[in-house]
Structure formats: C-alpha cells, structure tokens
Scaffold this motif. Sequence first.
Motif, PDB file in Angstrom:
ATOM      1  N   UNK A  47       0.841  -1.188   0.000  1.00 10.91           N
ATOM      2  CA  UNK A  47       0.000   0.000   0.000  1.00 10.91           C
ATOM      3  C   UNK A  47       0.881   1.244   0.000  1.00 10.91           C
ATOM      4  N   UNK A  48       0.347   2.319  -0.551  1.00 15.35           N
ATOM      5  CA  UNK A  48       1.104   3.565  -0.557  1.00 15.35           C
ATOM      6  C   UNK A  48       1.372   3.999   0.885  1.00 15.35           C
ATOM      7  N   UNK A  49       2.613   4.239   1.174  1.00 15.33           N
ATOM      8  CA  UNK A  49       3.022   4.550   2.542  1.00 15.33           C
ATOM      9  C   UNK A  49       3.853   3.428   3.134  1.00 15.33           C
ATOM     10  N   UNK A  50       3.655   2.212   2.618  1.00 17.50           N
ATOM     11  CA  UNK A  50       4.491   1.086   3.017  1.00 17.50           C
ATOM     12  C   UNK A  50       5.651   1.014   2.033  1.00 17.50           C
ATOM     13  N   UNK A  51       6.805   1.523   2.436  1.00 19.46           N
ATOM     14  CA  UNK A  51       7.907   1.673   1.486  1.00 19.46           C
ATOM     15  C   UNK A  51       8.759   0.421   1.342  1.00 19.46           C
ATOM     16  N   UNK A  52       8.496  -0.608   2.140  1.00 24.68           N
ATOM     17  CA  UNK A  52       9.245  -1.863   1.996  1.00 24.68           C
ATOM     18  C   UNK A  52       8.336  -2.893   1.331  1.00 24.68           C
ATOM     19  N   UNK A  53       8.310  -2.847   0.024  1.00 18.37           N
ATOM     20  CA  UNK A  53       7.509  -3.771  -0.756  1.00 18.37           C
ATOM     21  C   UNK A  53       8.343  -4.227  -1.938  1.00 18.37           C
ATOM     22  N   UNK A  54       7.858  -5.186  -2.664  1.00 20.33           N
ATOM     23  CA  UNK A  54       8.562  -5.699  -3.830  1.00 20.33           C
ATOM     24  C   UNK A  54       8.739  -4.589  -4.867  1.00 20.33           C
ATOM     25  N   UNK A  55       9.976  -4.286  -5.254  1.00 26.02           N
ATOM     26  CA  UNK A  55      10.215  -3.211  -6.202  1.00 26.02           C
ATOM     27  C   UNK A  55       9.698  -3.590  -7.600  1.00 26.02           C
ATOM     28  N   UNK A  56       9.091  -2.626  -8.321  1.00 31.01           N
ATOM     29  CA  UNK A  56       8.608  -2.913  -9.672  1.00 31.01           C
ATOM     30  C   UNK A  56       9.692  -3.441 -10.607  1.00 31.01           C
ATOM     31  N   UNK A  57      10.955  -3.087 -10.360  1.00 29.81           N
ATOM     32  CA  UNK A  57      12.040  -3.533 -11.241  1.00 29.81           C
ATOM     33  C   UNK A  57      12.154  -5.058 -11.275  1.00 29.81           C
ATOM     34  N   UNK A  94      -5.859  -0.712  -7.749  1.00 30.68           N
ATOM     35  CA  UNK A  94      -5.011  -0.230  -8.838  1.00 30.68           C
ATOM     36  C   UNK A  94      -4.490   1.169  -8.535  1.00 30.68           C
ATOM     37  N   UNK A  95      -5.298   2.000  -7.884  1.00 31.58           N
ATOM     38  CA  UNK A  95      -4.813   3.310  -7.466  1.00 31.58           C
ATOM     39  C   UNK A  95      -3.633   3.176  -6.501  1.00 31.58           C
ATOM     40  N   UNK A  96      -3.726   2.242  -5.570  1.00 33.55           N
ATOM     41  CA  UNK A  96      -2.617   1.996  -4.640  1.00 33.55           C
ATOM     42  C   UNK A  96      -1.374   1.510  -5.396  1.00 33.55           C
ATOM     43  N   UNK A  97      -1.576   0.637  -6.355  1.00 32.80           N
ATOM     44  CA  UNK A  97      -0.462   0.109  -7.136  1.00 32.80           C
ATOM     45  C   UNK A  97       0.247   1.217  -7.912  1.00 32.80           C
ATOM     46  N   UNK A  98      -0.542   2.088  -8.519  1.00 29.42           N
ATOM     47  CA  UNK A  98       0.033   3.201  -9.272  1.00 29.42           C
ATOM     48  C   UNK A  98       0.862   4.094  -8.349  1.00 29.42           C
ATOM     49  N   UNK A  99       0.345   4.356  -7.153  1.00 26.36           N
ATOM     50  CA  UNK A  99       1.063   5.201  -6.195  1.00 26.36           C
ATOM     51  C   UNK A  99       2.412   4.597  -5.811  1.00 26.36           C
ATOM     52  N   UNK A 280       3.440  -7.832   7.307  1.00 23.91           N
ATOM     53  CA  UNK A 280       3.053  -7.973   5.908  1.00 23.91           C
ATOM     54  C   UNK A 280       3.051  -6.626   5.187  1.00 23.91           C
ATOM     55  N   UNK A 281       2.934  -6.683   3.854  1.00 26.50           N
ATOM     56  CA  UNK A 281       2.910  -5.480   3.025  1.00 26.50           C
ATOM     57  C   UNK A 281       1.532  -4.829   2.963  1.00 26.50           C
ATOM     58  N   UNK A 282       0.527  -5.446   3.588  1.00 31.16           N
ATOM     59  CA  UNK A 282      -0.835  -4.936   3.421  1.00 31.16           C
ATOM     60  C   UNK A 282      -1.169  -3.814   4.404  1.00 31.16           C
ATOM     61  N   UNK A 283      -0.208  -3.392   5.198  1.00 32.20           N
ATOM     62  CA  UNK A 283      -0.385  -2.224   6.057  1.00 32.20           C
ATOM     63  C   UNK A 283       0.553  -1.113   5.635  1.00 32.20           C
ATOM     64  N   UNK A 285       2.121   0.976   7.848  1.00 32.03           N
ATOM     65  CA  UNK A 285       3.195   1.128   8.830  1.00 32.03           C
ATOM     66  C   UNK A 285       4.207   0.003   8.657  1.00 32.03           C
ATOM     67  N   UNK A 286       5.438   0.346   8.425  1.00 33.29           N
ATOM     68  CA  UNK A 286       6.485  -0.649   8.228  1.00 33.29           C
ATOM     69  C   UNK A 286       7.530  -0.513   9.319  1.00 33.29           C
ATOM     70  N   UNK A 287       8.389  -1.514   9.415  1.00 35.16           N
ATOM     71  CA  UNK A 287       9.400  -1.533  10.467  1.00 35.16           C
ATOM     72  C   UNK A 287      10.756  -1.864   9.852  1.00 35.16           C
ATOM     73  N   UNK A 288      11.782  -1.749  10.664  1.00 38.68           N
ATOM     74  CA  UNK A 288      13.134  -2.086  10.243  1.00 38.68           C
ATOM     75  C   UNK A 288      13.218  -3.576   9.913  1.00 38.68           C
ATOM     76  N   UNK A 289      13.944  -3.963   8.857  1.00 36.45           N
ATOM     77  CA  UNK A 289      14.154  -5.391   8.578  1.00 36.45           C
ATOM     78  C   UNK A 289      14.795  -6.094   9.769  1.00 36.45           C
ATOM     79  N   UNK A 290      14.450  -7.374   9.953  1.00 35.62           N
ATOM     80  CA  UNK A 290      14.895  -8.096  11.147  1.00 35.62           C
ATOM     81  C   UNK A 290      16.200  -8.863  10.939  1.00 35.62           C
ATOM     82  N   UNK A 291      16.541  -9.182   9.690  1.00 32.55           N
ATOM     83  CA  UNK A 291      17.804  -9.852   9.369  1.00 32.55           C
ATOM     84  C   UNK A 291      18.353  -9.239   8.084  1.00 32.55           C
ATOM     85  N   UNK A 292      19.636  -9.438   7.795  1.00 37.77           N
ATOM     86  CA  UNK A 292      20.184  -8.940   6.532  1.00 37.77           C
ATOM     87  C   UNK A 292      19.520  -9.602   5.318  1.00 37.77           C
ATOM     88  N   UNK A 293      19.655  -8.955   4.162  1.00 34.53           N
ATOM     89  CA  UNK A 293      19.129  -9.528   2.923  1.00 34.53           C
ATOM     90  C   UNK A 293      19.744 -10.906   2.672  1.00 34.53           C
TER      91      UNK A 293
END
Length: 369
Positions: A47-57, A94-99, A280-283, A285-293
Amino acid sequence: MHDVFWVNYRATSMDILSKLERLLEESGVLEGISSGDIVAVKIHPGLYGSVRYLRPAYVRKVVEIVKARGGRPFVTETVGHNPSSSRGTAEGYIREMIANGFTSETLGAPIVIADGLWGLDEVKVKIDGLRLKETRVASAIAHSDFLVSLARVKAHGSAGLAASIKNIGVGCVSRAGKSRIHFHSGPSLNIELCDGCGLCIKHCKLNAIELKNGKPMIDPAKCNRCLICVNICPRKAFTAERTEPPETQYRIADSALAVSKALKGRIAYINVAVEITPQCDCGRRVDTPIVPDQGIFASKDPVAIDRLVADKIIAAPGIPGSAAEDAGALESGSDKIMKIRGTDWRVLLEAAEKVGLGSQKYRDIMLDI
C-alpha cells in the motif's frame, strides 16, 4: 526432495536483476511456459506509505524473461477482504499500485485484478484439504496457462511466514476464498441490531439478501460467503467467527493446494528475501528489517523454497535496533526470529506438506555468480 536454487544479494559480480535472470535460466522453473501461453505474474504491491515492498524492477525483469520465452504475461493481484479499505475493490487497489510505481508502463505488461471489481470473479475448486473441501480461486489466475509466484519474504501474524505458500494460498483466491481462510463460516445476522438501513442489500452483488418485513434475510443458496455484508454493516448486525492460528494456517495450506490444482501444477515460485520485515505489506506502517538480505530463491516446490528461506533467516544474525532485538533474537541460529509475530511458522509448512503441496526436504543449490 526438490531443488531450490538461489543467489545472494551481493553485487560484486553483476547487478541483482542480472542475477535474477541467471537464476531463472539455470533453475529451469519457467520451462513449462510455451509460446503463446498467458502467464499470470502474482505479486503483492503493498500500500502507498508502506515503502518496503517488492520493487517494480523485479517484476519487470520477470515479465521480460517470460516474454522472451514466448509467454504473454500480465501482472496480477486480488482484492483485499474488506470492501471499505483502499484495496477492497479493483479500482481502489489499482490506485494503490500506481502510487507505488506499478503501472503497465513500468512493468511492461498489463495489470489485471484477478478476481474482478468486487472480488467475486472466481472458480470453484474442490480439494481434499485438512479443513477445506472447496474454495474459490480468482478466475483470471485459474484460467491462465501458467503462474509465476513472485513473493517478497516477511514475517506474518496469521501465516507465520509470508512467502510462496501464502502468496498463492491467500493472494490467488477471491474474496470468498479469503473468507474461507479467515472465518469459520458465512455471515450470521443478529436481527435485534438491524435498523433496516438497507446497506447490506445495496452492496450484496449476488442479490443474496432480501428485505422481508423491514428486515434483511440471507438466501443461503445465493450467498458465496464473501462477507461484504459483515464489513459494510454500520451496526455490526452481521458477524462471522474469525479463525486463529493454527487453524488459519491449515486453511492457507488447503487454499494453496486448490490454486495448484487449478493450474495443474504449472507454477514457478520465486522468493525475494530482501528487506525482511516483521509484518506484511498490506499495512502502511512498516518496520526495520529483522535480518540482513538473504537473496533470491527459485523452485518448482513452494514448501521446499519456503523451508530453505526460513532456514536461512534462522541462521542469520538479527539486526540491532529492529524487532529482532526486542524478541531477543540477535544471535545467529535463534528460532525466535521466525516467531517474531507470535505464530509458529512450522505449522504452515507442515500443513502444506501433509496435503501434498510439496516437501520440506530440499537440495540447496547456490549459484556462484
């Protein structure tokens, strides 16, 4: 035992998208795609505002690879369970996806909400599950020739682990399919709470509610248990009993089996274990990652790939200042890291294995690139 191929996230030899391309080539997970096949690429755009989501790239690269094999890809998701939420209809989602940067131009493929405007476009699939004997798969996914599950890995309150099994088990079913996971039954009506406002009748797209003597009545023959009425009623006259883990996890596994059955097993699973968050990505509010990539993983077995990813997360050190520190899971090898939301992740994998979705035994194949 199934092969699970993976690449680490280091960019010492090549960029990560080139690594993703090599991964899909060498793993062979897309070999089932024939020229002209319609291929659904299932993502969770956040959702828009959740900046840790799967990148479009990542999605665009998968789309390009599918096209190179002669496939005709579309990028897809299904509506959320609550019709009042921003992702409760195809139009809103779709509006959320575009954002968040997901458009047909950025992805190189059309976007299709697989279960339609209200989440009611579905295919009934009968299964011999642990809890479910029938569920509803989103029609655009069920009618595709091939499915690519592209999931960002994270912890999850209901599933324990949100990766391949959850991405298809929850993400590929209709609104009514989701209700069969999260609720024990269809809607019940407390007539004493009803004031006869008629909102339920207006919003029931299946005409399963009729007004009799000034009060609504549900026609069970027409009701598909989408639970729009439960979410829309301002007086909470309609209710349904929610499931809780482990019951929810059993139903997610059953639902994933139904999706696999609908596609006749023609599914490739890709887990992007990057920015692994405790929610999850459906909220928003996001948090710091818990382990390295940890890298990107690919397999034809959703249980094996999720198990290897879980094992990698457990073996990794927790990140100081994250929820891992709050849970006392900074040391490598701590199983606490996988129970950070209080749900035992093993239940989901054991259930999926028991219903025949795959095996927790895997062959760990790291590509040295």
